[in-house]
Design a protein around this motif. Structure first.
Motif, PDB file in Angstrom:
ATOM      1  N   SER A  31       1.004  -1.255  -0.033  1.00 31.03           N
ATOM      2  CA  SER A  31      -0.134  -0.203  -0.102  1.00 31.03           C
ATOM      3  C   SER A  31       0.933   1.160  -0.034  1.00 31.03           C
ATOM      4  O   SER A  31       1.743   1.318   0.841  1.00 31.03           O
ATOM      5  CB  SER A  31      -0.890  -0.109   1.259  1.00 31.03           C
ATOM      6  OG  SER A  31      -1.804   1.231   1.146  1.00 31.03           O
ATOM      7  N   GLY A  32       0.469   2.150  -0.868  1.00 26.04           N
ATOM      8  CA  GLY A  32       1.491   3.302  -0.980  1.00 26.04           C
ATOM      9  C   GLY A  32       2.447   3.329  -2.297  1.00 26.04           C
ATOM     10  O   GLY A  32       3.096   4.288  -2.303  1.00 26.04           O
ATOM     11  N   GLY A  33       2.611   2.290  -2.523  1.00 23.30           N
ATOM     12  CA  GLY A  33       3.602   1.934  -3.598  1.00 23.30           C
ATOM     13  C   GLY A  33       3.241   2.394  -5.129  1.00 23.30           C
ATOM     14  O   GLY A  33       2.167   3.033  -5.355  1.00 23.30           O
ATOM     15  N   SER A  34       3.835   2.038  -6.032  1.00 18.25           N
ATOM     16  CA  SER A  34       3.927   2.347  -7.537  1.00 18.25           C
ATOM     17  C   SER A  34       4.218   1.648  -8.348  1.00 18.25           C
ATOM     18  O   SER A  34       5.135   0.410  -8.191  1.00 18.25           O
ATOM     19  CB  SER A  34       4.799   3.684  -7.619  1.00 18.25           C
ATOM     20  OG  SER A  34       4.594   4.715  -6.840  1.00 18.25           O
ATOM     21  N   GLN A  56       0.869   5.027 -15.205  1.00 15.03           N
ATOM     22  CA  GLN A  56       1.733   5.310 -13.987  1.00 15.03           C
ATOM     23  C   GLN A  56       0.740   5.472 -12.807  1.00 15.03           C
ATOM     24  O   GLN A  56      -0.032   6.238 -12.795  1.00 15.03           O
ATOM     25  CB  GLN A  56       2.650   6.679 -14.109  1.00 15.03           C
ATOM     26  CG  GLN A  56       3.479   6.796 -12.871  1.00 15.03           C
ATOM     27  CD  GLN A  56       4.465   5.835 -12.694  1.00 15.03           C
ATOM     28  OE1 GLN A  56       5.259   5.581 -13.660  1.00 15.03           O
ATOM     29  NE2 GLN A  56       4.557   5.467 -11.440  1.00 15.03           N
ATOM     30  N   MET A  57       0.761   4.397 -11.896  1.00 15.51           N
ATOM     31  CA  MET A  57       0.018   4.360 -10.822  1.00 15.51           C
ATOM     32  C   MET A  57       0.782   4.595  -9.559  1.00 15.51           C
ATOM     33  O   MET A  57       1.668   3.654  -9.192  1.00 15.51           O
ATOM     34  CB  MET A  57      -0.531   2.904 -10.829  1.00 15.51           C
ATOM     35  CG  MET A  57      -1.278   2.515 -12.015  1.00 15.51           C
ATOM     36  SD  MET A  57      -2.105   1.151 -11.883  1.00 15.51           S
ATOM     37  CE  MET A  57      -1.073  -0.105 -11.526  1.00 15.51           C
ATOM     38  N   ASN A  58       0.383   5.613  -8.828  1.00 16.40           N
ATOM     39  CA  ASN A  58       1.057   5.991  -7.698  1.00 16.40           C
ATOM     40  C   ASN A  58       0.167   5.905  -6.334  1.00 16.40           C
ATOM     41  O   ASN A  58      -1.130   6.123  -6.525  1.00 16.40           O
ATOM     42  CB  ASN A  58       1.804   7.657  -7.601  1.00 16.40           C
ATOM     43  CG  ASN A  58       2.653   7.536  -8.778  1.00 16.40           C
ATOM     44  OD1 ASN A  58       3.606   6.576  -9.035  1.00 16.40           O
ATOM     45  ND2 ASN A  58       2.783   8.560  -9.415  1.00 16.40           N
ATOM     46  N   GLY A  59       0.569   5.735  -5.234  1.00 17.04           N
ATOM     47  CA  GLY A  59      -0.152   6.007  -4.140  1.00 17.04           C
ATOM     48  C   GLY A  59      -1.460   4.659  -4.182  1.00 17.04           C
ATOM     49  O   GLY A  59      -2.344   4.901  -3.643  1.00 17.04           O
ATOM     50  N   LEU A  60      -0.855   3.511  -4.423  1.00 16.30           N
ATOM     51  CA  LEU A  60      -1.620   2.494  -4.818  1.00 16.30           C
ATOM     52  C   LEU A  60      -2.220   1.941  -3.254  1.00 16.30           C
ATOM     53  O   LEU A  60      -1.646   1.731  -2.438  1.00 16.30           O
ATOM     54  CB  LEU A  60      -0.842   1.235  -5.421  1.00 16.30           C
ATOM     55  CG  LEU A  60      -0.606   1.446  -7.067  1.00 16.30           C
ATOM     56  CD1 LEU A  60       0.281   0.413  -7.515  1.00 16.30           C
ATOM     57  CD2 LEU A  60      -1.953   1.211  -7.710  1.00 16.30           C
ATOM     58  N   GLN A  61      -3.606   1.585  -3.396  1.00 19.44           N
ATOM     59  CA  GLN A  61      -4.276   0.941  -2.346  1.00 19.44           C
ATOM     60  C   GLN A  61      -4.828  -0.426  -2.615  1.00 19.44           C
ATOM     61  O   GLN A  61      -4.952  -0.727  -3.660  1.00 19.44           O
ATOM     62  CB  GLN A  61      -5.595   1.841  -2.089  1.00 19.44           C
ATOM     63  CG  GLN A  61      -4.999   3.575  -1.753  1.00 19.44           C
ATOM     64  CD  GLN A  61      -4.187   3.662  -0.544  1.00 19.44           C
ATOM     65  OE1 GLN A  61      -4.348   3.009   0.592  1.00 19.44           O
ATOM     66  NE2 GLN A  61      -2.982   4.304  -0.630  1.00 19.44           N
ATOM     67  N   PRO A  62      -5.241  -1.095  -1.585  1.00 18.64           N
ATOM     68  CA  PRO A  62      -5.702  -2.589  -1.704  1.00 18.64           C
ATOM     69  C   PRO A  62      -6.730  -2.435  -2.745  1.00 18.64           C
ATOM     70  O   PRO A  62      -7.016  -3.534  -3.447  1.00 18.64           O
ATOM     71  CB  PRO A  62      -6.017  -2.932  -0.219  1.00 18.64           C
ATOM     72  CG  PRO A  62      -5.003  -1.939   0.923  1.00 18.64           C
ATOM     73  CD  PRO A  62      -4.984  -0.704  -0.157  1.00 18.64           C
ATOM     74  N   GLU A  63      -7.843  -1.471  -2.674  1.00 21.51           N
ATOM     75  CA  GLU A  63      -8.908  -1.354  -3.259  1.00 21.51           C
ATOM     76  C   GLU A  63      -8.589  -1.274  -4.945  1.00 21.51           C
ATOM     77  O   GLU A  63      -9.457  -1.431  -5.779  1.00 21.51           O
ATOM     78  CB  GLU A  63     -10.011  -0.413  -3.150  1.00 21.51           C
ATOM     79  CG  GLU A  63      -9.403   0.987  -3.026  1.00 21.51           C
ATOM     80  CD  GLU A  63      -8.778   1.451  -1.568  1.00 21.51           C
ATOM     81  OE1 GLU A  63      -8.441   0.276  -0.746  1.00 21.51           O
ATOM     82  OE2 GLU A  63      -8.810   2.452  -1.183  1.00 21.51           O
ATOM     83  N   VAL A 116     -10.893   2.920 -15.961  1.00 16.06           N
ATOM     84  CA  VAL A 116      -9.890   3.411 -15.287  1.00 16.06           C
ATOM     85  C   VAL A 116      -9.198   4.876 -15.754  1.00 16.06           C
ATOM     86  O   VAL A 116      -9.321   5.831 -15.135  1.00 16.06           O
ATOM     87  CB  VAL A 116      -8.614   2.625 -14.681  1.00 16.06           C
ATOM     88  CG1 VAL A 116      -7.782   3.187 -14.149  1.00 16.06           C
ATOM     89  CG2 VAL A 116      -9.263   1.479 -14.131  1.00 16.06           C
ATOM     90  N   SER A 117      -8.845   4.895 -16.838  1.00 19.78           N
ATOM     91  CA  SER A 117      -8.444   5.931 -17.574  1.00 19.78           C
ATOM     92  C   SER A 117      -8.096   5.787 -19.073  1.00 19.78           C
ATOM     93  O   SER A 117      -8.308   4.736 -19.625  1.00 19.78           O
ATOM     94  CB  SER A 117      -6.847   6.315 -17.030  1.00 19.78           C
ATOM     95  OG  SER A 117      -6.259   7.325 -17.614  1.00 19.78           O
ATOM     96  N   ASP A 156      -5.492  12.221  -9.676  1.00 19.18           N
ATOM     97  CA  ASP A 156      -4.413  12.520  -8.738  1.00 19.18           C
ATOM     98  C   ASP A 156      -3.657  11.555  -8.387  1.00 19.18           C
ATOM     99  O   ASP A 156      -2.266  11.743  -7.754  1.00 19.18           O
ATOM    100  CB  ASP A 156      -4.906  13.354  -7.542  1.00 19.18           C
ATOM    101  CG  ASP A 156      -5.773  14.426  -8.061  1.00 19.18           C
ATOM    102  OD1 ASP A 156      -6.781  14.811  -7.265  1.00 19.18           O
ATOM    103  OD2 ASP A 156      -5.422  15.328  -9.018  1.00 19.18           O
ATOM    104  N   ARG A 157      -3.579  10.168  -8.794  1.00 19.16           N
ATOM    105  CA  ARG A 157      -2.700   9.247  -8.257  1.00 19.16           C
ATOM    106  C   ARG A 157      -2.302   8.338  -9.582  1.00 19.16           C
ATOM    107  O   ARG A 157      -1.166   8.007  -9.730  1.00 19.16           O
ATOM    108  CB  ARG A 157      -3.580   8.059  -7.437  1.00 19.16           C
ATOM    109  CG  ARG A 157      -3.905   8.855  -5.879  1.00 19.16           C
ATOM    110  CD  ARG A 157      -4.543   7.618  -5.333  1.00 19.16           C
ATOM    111  NE  ARG A 157      -5.569   6.793  -5.927  1.00 19.16           N
ATOM    112  CZ  ARG A 157      -5.575   5.454  -5.769  1.00 19.16           C
ATOM    113  NH1 ARG A 157      -4.547   4.617  -5.634  1.00 19.16           N
ATOM    114  NH2 ARG A 157      -6.812   4.827  -6.430  1.00 19.16           N
ATOM    115  N   PHE A 158      -3.163   8.255 -10.549  1.00 18.91           N
ATOM    116  CA  PHE A 158      -2.721   7.517 -11.894  1.00 18.91           C
ATOM    117  C   PHE A 158      -2.432   8.598 -13.000  1.00 18.91           C
ATOM    118  O   PHE A 158      -3.206   9.825 -13.084  1.00 18.91           O
ATOM    119  CB  PHE A 158      -3.742   6.530 -12.207  1.00 18.91           C
ATOM    120  CG  PHE A 158      -3.985   5.515 -11.291  1.00 18.91           C
ATOM    121  CD1 PHE A 158      -3.404   5.202 -10.474  1.00 18.91           C
ATOM    122  CD2 PHE A 158      -4.891   4.444 -11.843  1.00 18.91           C
ATOM    123  CE1 PHE A 158      -3.439   4.136  -9.323  1.00 18.91           C
ATOM    124  CE2 PHE A 158      -4.917   3.280 -11.142  1.00 18.91           C
ATOM    125  CZ  PHE A 158      -4.404   3.186  -9.946  1.00 18.91           C
TER     126      PHE A 158
END
Length: 130
Positions: free
Chosen positions: A14-17, A82-89, A48-49, A66-68
């Motif tokens: 969690s929080g990784g990229s 690019q995926m930053n601030g990844l969360q379990p969801e 997603v995008s 603001d994360r991807f």
């Protein structure tokens, strides 16, 4: 044969990229819109995008704004997510899909759902641990 290949998935805390890459075979990806979808276990596939081919306009699902970041590498005919601030969801299988081969796609463009994107990759697994 037209196809896409995704790469870059994996296991992250969690929080990784992670950076996902979408590559095309049999056609020029720069000429088509590309949308990333994801599907979590037991859930429907969701957008997603997306990035357009004409002017590079980008769109994001609210939970990833603001994360991807979606982008094109036109020189290499690739699309990245690019995926930053990844969360379990964010866990799921991520697919890239190309749209714009048929005129009907342009009715909704990047807002179109999965059935309106014509070429798909096999997916790459993203797992985010808490």
């Amino acid at each position: 044969q037209l196809r896409l290949v995704e790469s870059g998935g994996g296991l992250v805390q969690s929080g990784g990229s992670l950076r996902l890459t979408c590559a095309a075979s049999g056609f020029t990806l720069n000429m088509y819109a590309v949308k990333w979808f994801r599907q979590a276990p037991g859930k429907e596939r969701e957008g997603v995008s997306c990035i357009t081919a004409t002017d590079g306009t980008t769109t994001y699902e609210d939970s990833v704004k603001d994360r991807f970041t979606i982008s094109r590498d036109k020189g290499k005919n690739l699309v990245h997510l690019q995926m930053n601030g990844l969360q379990p969801e964010d866990t799921g299988v991520y697919y890239c899909a190309a749209g714009g081969f048929r005129a009907s796609w342009y009715i909704r463009g990047c807002s179109a759902g999965p059935s309106e994107f014509e070429v798909w990759g096999q997916g790459t697994q993203v797992t985010v641990s808490s």
